[in-house]
Scaffold this motif. Structure first.
Motif, PDB file in Angstrom:
ATOM      1  N   PHE A  55       5.930  -3.642  -7.960  1.00 54.81           N
ATOM      2  CA  PHE A  55       6.047  -4.562  -6.835  1.00 54.81           C
ATOM      3  C   PHE A  55       5.132  -5.729  -7.170  1.00 54.81           C
ATOM      4  CE2 PHE A  55       4.498  -6.318  -2.831  1.00 54.81           C
ATOM      5  CZ  PHE A  55       5.639  -6.404  -2.040  1.00 54.81           C
ATOM      6  N   LEU A  56       5.745  -6.870  -7.520  1.00 57.18           N
ATOM      7  CA  LEU A  56       4.984  -8.059  -7.924  1.00 57.18           C
ATOM      8  C   LEU A  56       5.144  -9.130  -6.859  1.00 57.18           C
ATOM      9  CD1 LEU A  56       5.988  -8.299 -11.704  1.00 57.18           C
ATOM     10  CD2 LEU A  56       4.071  -7.045 -10.667  1.00 57.18           C
ATOM     11  N   ALA A  57       4.029  -9.613  -6.334  1.00 58.72           N
ATOM     12  CA  ALA A  57       4.066 -10.596  -5.247  1.00 58.72           C
ATOM     13  C   ALA A  57       3.429 -11.904  -5.695  1.00 58.72           C
ATOM     14  CB  ALA A  57       3.338 -10.054  -4.020  1.00 58.72           C
ATOM     15  N   CYS A  58       4.113 -12.991  -5.394  1.00 63.95           N
ATOM     16  CA  CYS A  58       3.603 -14.325  -5.714  1.00 63.95           C
ATOM     17  C   CYS A  58       3.627 -15.168  -4.447  1.00 63.95           C
ATOM     18  CB  CYS A  58       4.459 -14.992  -6.794  1.00 63.95           C
ATOM     19  SG  CYS A  58       3.838 -16.623  -7.279  1.00 63.95           S
ATOM     20  N   GLY A  89       3.924   5.663  -6.074  1.00 64.60           N
ATOM     21  CA  GLY A  89       4.077   5.540  -7.518  1.00 64.60           C
ATOM     22  C   GLY A  89       4.360   4.152  -8.043  1.00 64.60           C
ATOM     23  N   TYR A  90       4.445   3.162  -7.166  1.00 64.07           N
ATOM     24  CA  TYR A  90       4.659   1.788  -7.611  1.00 64.07           C
ATOM     25  C   TYR A  90       3.358   1.176  -8.122  1.00 64.07           C
ATOM     26  CZ  TYR A  90       9.455   1.065  -5.998  1.00 64.07           C
ATOM     27  OH  TYR A  90      10.817   1.109  -5.857  1.00 64.07           O
ATOM     28  N   PHE A  91       3.484   0.341  -9.151  1.00 68.37           N
ATOM     29  CA  PHE A  91       2.366  -0.497  -9.580  1.00 68.37           C
ATOM     30  C   PHE A  91       2.468  -1.799  -8.794  1.00 68.37           C
ATOM     31  CE2 PHE A  91       0.538  -3.857 -12.232  1.00 68.37           C
ATOM     32  CZ  PHE A  91      -0.724  -3.335 -12.472  1.00 68.37           C
ATOM     33  N   THR A  92       1.427  -2.120  -8.041  1.00 64.13           N
ATOM     34  CA  THR A  92       1.465  -3.300  -7.181  1.00 64.13           C
ATOM     35  C   THR A  92       0.478  -4.338  -7.697  1.00 64.13           C
ATOM     36  OG1 THR A  92      -0.208  -2.396  -5.656  1.00 64.13           O
ATOM     37  CG2 THR A  92       2.108  -1.917  -5.173  1.00 64.13           C
ATOM     38  N   ALA A  93       0.967  -5.554  -7.878  1.00 62.23           N
ATOM     39  CA  ALA A  93       0.119  -6.648  -8.353  1.00 62.23           C
ATOM     40  C   ALA A  93       0.510  -7.921  -7.622  1.00 62.23           C
ATOM     41  CB  ALA A  93       0.259  -6.832  -9.859  1.00 62.23           C
ATOM     42  N   SER A 111      -4.117  -2.498  -0.758  1.00 61.97           N
ATOM     43  CA  SER A 111      -2.705  -2.776  -1.026  1.00 61.97           C
ATOM     44  C   SER A 111      -2.333  -2.922  -2.496  1.00 61.97           C
ATOM     45  CB  SER A 111      -2.290  -4.065  -0.287  1.00 61.97           C
ATOM     46  OG  SER A 111      -2.296  -3.862   1.110  1.00 61.97           O
ATOM     47  N   TRP A 112      -3.295  -3.149  -3.368  1.00 63.04           N
ATOM     48  CA  TRP A 112      -2.939  -3.564  -4.725  1.00 63.04           C
ATOM     49  C   TRP A 112      -3.636  -2.729  -5.795  1.00 63.04           C
ATOM     50  CZ3 TRP A 112       0.861  -6.907  -4.065  1.00 63.04           C
ATOM     51  CH2 TRP A 112       0.885  -7.674  -2.898  1.00 63.04           C
ATOM     52  N   ASP A 113      -2.873  -2.478  -6.875  1.00 63.84           N
ATOM     53  CA  ASP A 113      -3.526  -2.005  -8.095  1.00 63.84           C
ATOM     54  C   ASP A 113      -4.321  -3.138  -8.717  1.00 63.84           C
ATOM     55  OD1 ASP A 113      -2.594   0.832  -8.620  1.00 63.84           O
ATOM     56  OD2 ASP A 113      -0.664  -0.156  -8.295  1.00 63.84           O
ATOM     57  N   ARG A 114      -3.707  -4.328  -8.724  1.00 65.16           N
ATOM     58  CA  ARG A 114      -4.398  -5.510  -9.241  1.00 65.16           C
ATOM     59  C   ARG A 114      -4.017  -6.725  -8.396  1.00 65.16           C
ATOM     60  NH1 ARG A 114      -6.219  -5.670 -14.414  1.00 65.16           N
ATOM     61  NH2 ARG A 114      -7.260  -7.548 -13.640  1.00 65.16           N
ATOM     62  N   PHE A 115      -5.015  -7.477  -8.000  1.00 65.65           N
ATOM     63  CA  PHE A 115      -4.763  -8.741  -7.316  1.00 65.65           C
ATOM     64  C   PHE A 115      -5.688  -9.779  -7.933  1.00 65.65           C
ATOM     65  CE2 PHE A 115      -4.594 -12.072  -4.246  1.00 65.65           C
ATOM     66  CZ  PHE A 115      -3.323 -11.980  -3.696  1.00 65.65           C
ATOM     67  N   VAL A 116      -5.115 -10.885  -8.389  1.00 63.60           N
ATOM     68  CA  VAL A 116      -5.897 -11.943  -9.027  1.00 63.60           C
ATOM     69  C   VAL A 116      -6.210 -13.001  -7.978  1.00 63.60           C
ATOM     70  CG1 VAL A 116      -5.967 -13.663 -10.849  1.00 63.60           C
ATOM     71  CG2 VAL A 116      -4.815 -11.477 -11.247  1.00 63.60           C
ATOM     72  N   GLU A 117      -7.489 -13.194  -7.708  1.00 65.82           N
ATOM     73  CA  GLU A 117      -7.926 -14.144  -6.696  1.00 65.82           C
ATOM     74  C   GLU A 117      -7.961 -15.561  -7.276  1.00 65.82           C
ATOM     75  OE1 GLU A 117     -11.151 -12.374  -3.936  1.00 65.82           O
ATOM     76  OE2 GLU A 117     -11.564 -11.585  -5.932  1.00 65.82           O
ATOM     77  N   VAL A 118      -7.232 -16.444  -6.659  1.00 64.65           N
ATOM     78  CA  VAL A 118      -7.154 -17.823  -7.144  1.00 64.65           C
ATOM     79  C   VAL A 118      -7.134 -18.785  -5.962  1.00 64.65           C
ATOM     80  CG1 VAL A 118      -5.916 -17.257  -9.282  1.00 64.65           C
ATOM     81  CG2 VAL A 118      -4.621 -17.730  -7.185  1.00 64.65           C
ATOM     82  N   HIS A 119      -7.400 -20.054  -6.261  1.00 62.67           N
ATOM     83  CA  HIS A 119      -7.126 -21.109  -5.300  1.00 62.67           C
ATOM     84  C   HIS A 119      -5.617 -21.361  -5.305  1.00 62.67           C
ATOM     85  CE1 HIS A 119     -11.302 -22.044  -4.569  1.00 62.67           C
ATOM     86  NE2 HIS A 119     -11.522 -22.143  -5.862  1.00 62.67           N
ATOM     87  N   SER A 120      -5.095 -21.837  -4.172  1.00 64.60           N
ATOM     88  CA  SER A 120      -3.657 -22.067  -4.055  1.00 64.60           C
ATOM     89  C   SER A 120      -3.378 -23.517  -3.698  1.00 64.60           C
ATOM     90  CB  SER A 120      -3.066 -21.147  -2.973  1.00 64.60           C
ATOM     91  OG  SER A 120      -3.247 -19.800  -3.303  1.00 64.60           O
ATOM     92  N   GLY A 121      -2.107 -23.891  -3.836  1.00 64.24           N
ATOM     93  CA  GLY A 121      -1.682 -25.217  -3.405  1.00 64.24           C
ATOM     94  C   GLY A 121      -1.421 -26.177  -4.541  1.00 64.24           C
ATOM     95  N   THR A 122      -1.391 -27.459  -4.203  1.00 65.78           N
ATOM     96  CA  THR A 122      -1.025 -28.497  -5.167  1.00 65.78           C
ATOM     97  C   THR A 122      -2.215 -29.022  -5.951  1.00 65.78           C
ATOM     98  OG1 THR A 122      -1.294 -30.284  -3.540  1.00 65.78           O
ATOM     99  CG2 THR A 122       0.875 -29.226  -3.660  1.00 65.78           C
ATOM    100  N   GLY A 123      -3.426 -28.525  -5.634  1.00 67.18           N
ATOM    101  CA  GLY A 123      -4.617 -28.983  -6.339  1.00 67.18           C
ATOM    102  C   GLY A 123      -4.685 -28.480  -7.768  1.00 67.18           C
ATOM    103  N   SER A 124      -5.642 -29.006  -8.523  1.00 63.47           N
ATOM    104  CA  SER A 124      -5.763 -28.691  -9.947  1.00 63.47           C
ATOM    105  C   SER A 124      -6.320 -27.291 -10.182  1.00 63.47           C
ATOM    106  CB  SER A 124      -6.678 -29.713 -10.620  1.00 63.47           C
ATOM    107  OG  SER A 124      -6.984 -29.331 -11.944  1.00 63.47           O
ATOM    108  N   MET A 125      -5.807 -26.636 -11.230  1.00 63.84           N
ATOM    109  CA  MET A 125      -6.332 -25.337 -11.635  1.00 63.84           C
ATOM    110  C   MET A 125      -7.732 -25.463 -12.230  1.00 63.84           C
ATOM    111  SD  MET A 125      -3.255 -23.110 -13.329  1.00 63.84           S
ATOM    112  CE  MET A 125      -2.364 -24.415 -14.185  1.00 63.84           C
ATOM    113  N   GLY A 126      -8.186 -26.690 -12.464  1.00 63.57           N
ATOM    114  CA  GLY A 126      -9.533 -26.882 -12.977  1.00 63.57           C
ATOM    115  C   GLY A 126      -9.620 -26.825 -14.483  1.00 63.57           C
ATOM    116  N   GLN A 172       0.836  -1.210   0.000  1.00 59.50           N
ATOM    117  CA  GLN A 172       0.000   0.000   0.000  1.00 59.50           C
ATOM    118  C   GLN A 172       0.864   1.251   0.000  1.00 59.50           C
ATOM    119  OE1 GLN A 172      -2.531   0.125   3.428  1.00 59.50           O
ATOM    120  NE2 GLN A 172      -3.520   2.045   2.878  1.00 59.50           N
ATOM    121  N   TYR A 173       1.926   1.238   0.798  1.00 63.63           N
ATOM    122  CA  TYR A 173       2.812   2.396   0.858  1.00 63.63           C
ATOM    123  C   TYR A 173       3.550   2.583  -0.465  1.00 63.63           C
ATOM    124  CZ  TYR A 173       6.464   5.595   2.426  1.00 63.63           C
ATOM    125  OH  TYR A 173       7.307   6.665   2.554  1.00 63.63           O
TER     126      TYR A 173
END
Length: 538
Positions: A257-260, A139-143, A170-185, A133-134
């Motif tokens: 600022f790219l976070a994974c 001026g940072y693009f945060t995703a 906190s984010w300009d863009r955040f993509v909501e997904v399931h996480s972990g070792t399961g299938s992306m579907g 957020q800061y």
């Protein structure tokens, strides 16, 4: 002629960028990689003294091969930068650890010590300015994508709507997904073959075993690919958990600022047969001798620790093995559990390999800082415990490394032995970006260590669990004080497995115990920006 003019323009642009970089005006990009539940069982720091792999694989050559198989991609990244060998979490549980790191407010001050609800429901954190957020305000693009804060999507959770990714702030863009070792579907039929030592959801430990979902079809792999595409191409697409295709494009004129967030190796430990086969149980020396050693390792602990260990879910796992196969079954159950954790670590590393490839090929590589960290450690039977949320080294010790173009070439690949805190990440990145540090942020700026890895660094590290339970970690000692006043003290240089509790000899160690108690009080009462250094303890 036009072609010549274009080439001259590119040369001029390159020269201008270089001048900005030299003057410090060009702000660095940041790539932020968060891993869940990764302890010291990895290629980079797996050979340190006190790592439980030494007990499960007592043969040094076998152990070296096992360590080599675990996280070769994380190890590749470590060769580009500096690894902190003794990084400590602020709190040994996912949500509070991540919240402390990303808000800059330690848990003993915020009171955020569980994660039933999003941290902004906590009155002391409602208006807090997070790290992304800061940067965004400057001026940072945060995703981001995946588990960066506590969860990677917003939803009604246990009766409360929680914006777990903190998308609103906190984010300009955040993509909501399931996480972990399961299938992306992607239409495949998911089939799991769980370990026979997993006996259903009524158990206190979650499922573990194998799945037919290839790593490249898993949720975490999809998250890694999304950030890798952004790094390499400046744009990326990803189908979110609602089935909507999200397209993100990096702006040309803003640093990013790219976070994974990589969920593995968080439970459930369900991954491919190939990953499980990397760790044949026949290599593990898990037997009655080891069980007796682990039982003896907790004898000197405080009464409060003894009472907690008596409720450990690890006993339930061993009993499941006994119920199925008799006494031999407890060794087999532990081996299967241990194997699944190691295999899920490999799964995480295979996903991170995509990011490491992108970091190596990044067109902005010379102006990009990479931070990789895990939120805390993890017990897998050591101290008769399964999981996190203890104040011992196995639970507080986490992975942390920094790749920065400013690190001198002859220092890249080196390790920093000084204990540091994940609480130090916020001030380090803000000051690396040349920005003023927000007044609420606790922690030390690590940039001096990145410039001189062997410099003197004597700042004690605080870890909290629950209310009133705290640990202080220094280069030599771990001091723990529980809410009821009981203490534990370990000399980690001479006792890396924390076998000998020096607090059991209060007269002999009175000076140390008093010094650490006072040091703990200093840390607990410190204000943001106040530097607490290590007193003379000998």
């Amino acid at each position: 002629m036009k072609k010549i003019r274009y080439i001259l323009f590119l040369i001029l642009l390159w020269a201008v960028k270089g001048a900005y970089a030299e003057s410090g005006e060009l702000k660095p990009n940041f790539i932020f990689i968060a891993i869940d539940d990764l302890n010291t069982f990895n290629t980079t720091i797996g050979g340190l003294p006190g790592v439980f792999l030494e007990k499960v694989y007592p043969d040094e050559q076998v152990r070296k091969q096992v360590i080599k198989r675990l996280t070769p991609n994380i190890d590749r990244l470590s060769e580009m930068g500096l690894t902190f060998d003794h990084a400590q979490t602020a709190y040994p549980l996912c949500g509070p650890s991540r919240t402390a790191l990303l808000t800059g407010v330690p848990p003993h001050l915020s009171g955020y010590v569980q994660h039933e609800r999003h941290f902004r429901n906590n009155e002391k954190l409602t208006d807090v300015v997070t790290l992304p957020q800061y940067l965004k305000s400057e001026g940072y693009f945060t995703a981001g994508i995946g588990k960066v804060f506590h969860k990677g999507r917003s939803y009604l959770d246990r009766g409360t709507f929680s914006d777990w990714p903190d998308q609103l702030f906190s984010w300009d863009r955040f993509v909501e997904v399931h996480s972990g070792t399961g299938s992306m579907g992607n239409g495949m039929k998911v089939e799991e073959e769980l370990s026979k030592y997993y006996q259903g959801p009524e158990k206190s430990y979650k499922r573990f075993g194998k799945t037919n979902v290839p790593v490249h079809e898993s949720n975490d792999y999809g998250s890694a690919k999304f950030i890798a595409d952004l790094i390499l191409n400046g744009n990326a697409q990803k189908r979110d958990f609602r089935g909507q295709v999200q397209t993100v494009e990096l702006p040309e004129d803003n640093p990013y600022f790219l976070a994974c967030g990589i969920f593995a190796p968080h439970l459930p430990w369900v991954t491919t047969a190939e990953n499980l086969d990397l760790f044949p149980t026949e290599e593990m020396v898990i037997n009655e001798d080891l069980i007796q050693w682990v039982e003896s390792s907790v004898l000197a602990l405080s009464d409060v620790s003894q009472a907690r260990i008596a409720q450990s879910p690890f006993f339930e796992l061993l009993q499941t093995g006994v119920d199925l196969e008799g006494e031999e079954g407890k060794y087999n159950a532990w081996k299967s559990y241990f194997q699944s954790y190691l295999a899920t670590i490999v799964h995480a590393d295979q996903c991170i390999g995509l990011l490491v490839d992108a970091i190596e090929q990044n067109p902005e590589k010379d102006n990009t800082v990479v931070v990789l960290w895990s939120d805390h450690g993890y017990h897998v039977g050591d101290k008769l415990w399964s999981g996190k949320i203890t104040l011992w080294e196995a639970s507080t010790h986490c992975m942390f490394m920094v790749v920065d173009p400013k690190i001198k070439p002859d220092h890249r690949g080196e390790h920093i032995s000084a204990p540091v805190s994940l609480q130090d990440i916020y001030p380090t990145l803000v000051q690396r970006a040349g920005l003023d540090l927000p007044a609420h942020v606790h922690g030390n700026d690590l940039n001096p260590l990145l410039g001189q890895p062997d410099r003197k660094w004597e700042y004690p590290v605080l870890t909290t669990y629950g209310i009133g339970n705290h640990s202080i970690r220094t280069a030599q000692f771990r001091y723990i004080r529980y809410e009821n006043g009981e203490e534990e003290l370990f000399d980690l240089k001479n006792d890396p497995f924390e076998l000998h509790n020096m607090a059991k000899l209060p007269e002999e160690n009175a000076h140390l115990l008093k010094s650490f108690s006072e040091l703990l009080e200093s840390k607990l009462s410190a204000t943001a920006g106040e530097i607490i250094t290590l007193p003379l303890l000998n």
